[in-house]
Design an enzyme around this catalytic site. Structure first.
Site, PDB file in Angstrom:
ATOM      1  CG  ASN A   1      86.494 -18.953  26.113  1.00 33.03           C
ATOM      2  OD1 ASN A   1      85.573 -18.968  25.314  1.00 33.03           O
ATOM      3  ND2 ASN A   1      87.147 -17.842  26.396  1.00 33.03           N
TER       4      ASN A   1
ATOM      5  CD  GLU B   1      87.096 -15.328  30.083  1.00 35.56           C
ATOM      6  OE1 GLU B   1      86.693 -14.234  30.521  1.00 35.56           O
ATOM      7  OE2 GLU B   1      87.946 -15.418  29.169  1.00 35.56           O
TER       8      GLU B   1
ATOM      9  CB  CYS C   1      91.140 -23.578  27.267  1.00 35.76           C
ATOM     10  SG  CYS C   1      92.492 -22.536  27.814  1.00 35.76           S
TER      11      CYS C   1
ATOM     12  CD  GLU D   1      91.839 -24.764  22.908  1.00 35.64           C
ATOM     13  OE1 GLU D   1      91.144 -24.222  23.794  1.00 35.64           O
ATOM     14  OE2 GLU D   1      92.751 -24.179  22.314  1.00 35.64           O
TER      15      GLU D   1
ATOM     16  CB  CYS E   1      97.125 -22.546  26.431  1.00 32.94           C
ATOM     17  SG  CYS E   1      96.239 -23.685  27.501  1.00 32.94           S
TER      18      CYS E   1
ATOM     19  CB  CYS F   1      94.769 -26.915  25.609  1.00 34.52           C
ATOM     20  SG  CYS F   1      93.477 -26.045  26.532  1.00 34.52           S
TER      21      CYS F   1
HETATM   22  N1  THU Z   1      91.444 -19.593  25.603  1.00 32.90           N
HETATM   23  C1  THU Z   1      90.914 -20.736  25.072  1.00 32.90           C
HETATM   24  O1  THU Z   1      89.776 -21.089  25.351  1.00 32.90           O
HETATM   25  N2  THU Z   1      91.686 -21.460  24.232  1.00 32.90           N
HETATM   26  C2  THU Z   1      92.928 -21.093  23.788  1.00 32.90           C
HETATM   27  O2  THU Z   1      93.518 -21.802  22.996  1.00 32.90           O
HETATM   28  C3  THU Z   1      93.535 -19.857  24.281  1.00 32.90           C
HETATM   29  C4  THU Z   1      92.797 -19.155  25.355  1.00 32.90           C
HETATM   30  C5  THU Z   1      90.586 -18.768  26.464  1.00 32.90           C
HETATM   31  C6  THU Z   1      90.913 -18.755  27.924  1.00 32.90           C
HETATM   32  C7  THU Z   1      90.345 -17.420  28.345  1.00 32.90           C
HETATM   33  O3  THU Z   1      88.973 -17.562  28.608  1.00 32.90           O
HETATM   34  C8  THU Z   1      90.496 -16.541  27.132  1.00 32.90           C
HETATM   35  O4  THU Z   1      90.677 -17.415  26.028  1.00 32.90           O
HETATM   36  C9  THU Z   1      91.658 -15.573  27.209  1.00 32.90           C
HETATM   37  O5  THU Z   1      92.831 -16.236  27.521  1.00 32.90           O
END
Ligand code: THU
Length: 160
Positions: A61, A63, A72, A74, A112, A115
């Protein structure tokens, strides 16, 4: 009125019950958490995808101060793999995550909604299921197709 019941099939496994290739994918997803840029949530997610030719691509991920720009693990990983190897679809996707204390989660997280939709597109595009390995230190959820966790999905056929 009729009730339509939708079923999900999820298996809970120990890593040693999985193939060598799948165990490698788990290790790579865990390793990939180290590449996460999680300045705002401190929640580090790593992903590793196995392609139909055996190649493995990893991602995490990423940000942003403008929170909604965050992507994310994925989606980053699937898009990178598709851009690098457009002729080879993802056959298995593994994810692992570390909490704000930098400790691997004991219970798996699952992709999520956004994804899940992207994983569905992957299945439609390459015409084979994407197996999901959702890693937790207490066990791995194994899901054979995204359709098991994305009921009533929307696909291109629905527009015909
Ligand atoms: N996140 C993911 O990368 N994958 C998931 O399946 C759930 C959430 C990340 C997004 C964000 O950077 C952090 O987790 C908190 O939501």
């Amino acid at each position: 009125m009729k009730t339509i019941t939708l079923k999900s099939n999820i298996q809970l496994c120990k890593p040693e019950e999985l193939s060598e290739e799948e165990q490698t994918l788990i290790k790579k997803a865990i390793e990939a958490t180290k590449t996460s840029y999680a300045k705002y949530s401190n929640f580090k997610v790593g992903a590793a995808v196995l392609l139909s030719d055996g190649n493995i691509v990893t991602g995490s991920n990423q940000e942003n101060a403008s929170f909604s720009m965050t992507m994310c693990a994925e989606r980053n990983t699937i898009f990178a793999a598709n851009a690098m190897y457009p002729d080879k679809g993802v056959v298995t996707l593994c994810i692992a995550a570390k909490n704000v204390n930098n400790v691997l989660l004991n219970k798996p997280i699952s992709p999520c909604g956004a994804c899940r939709q992207v994983i569905l597109e992957e299945e439609e595009r390459y015409k084979h299921p994407v197996k999901l390995l959702l890693y937790g230190t207490e066990g791995v959820y194994v899901i054979n197709t995204i359709r098991d966790i994305l009921p009533l999905a929307f696909i291109d056929d629905d527009m015909k």
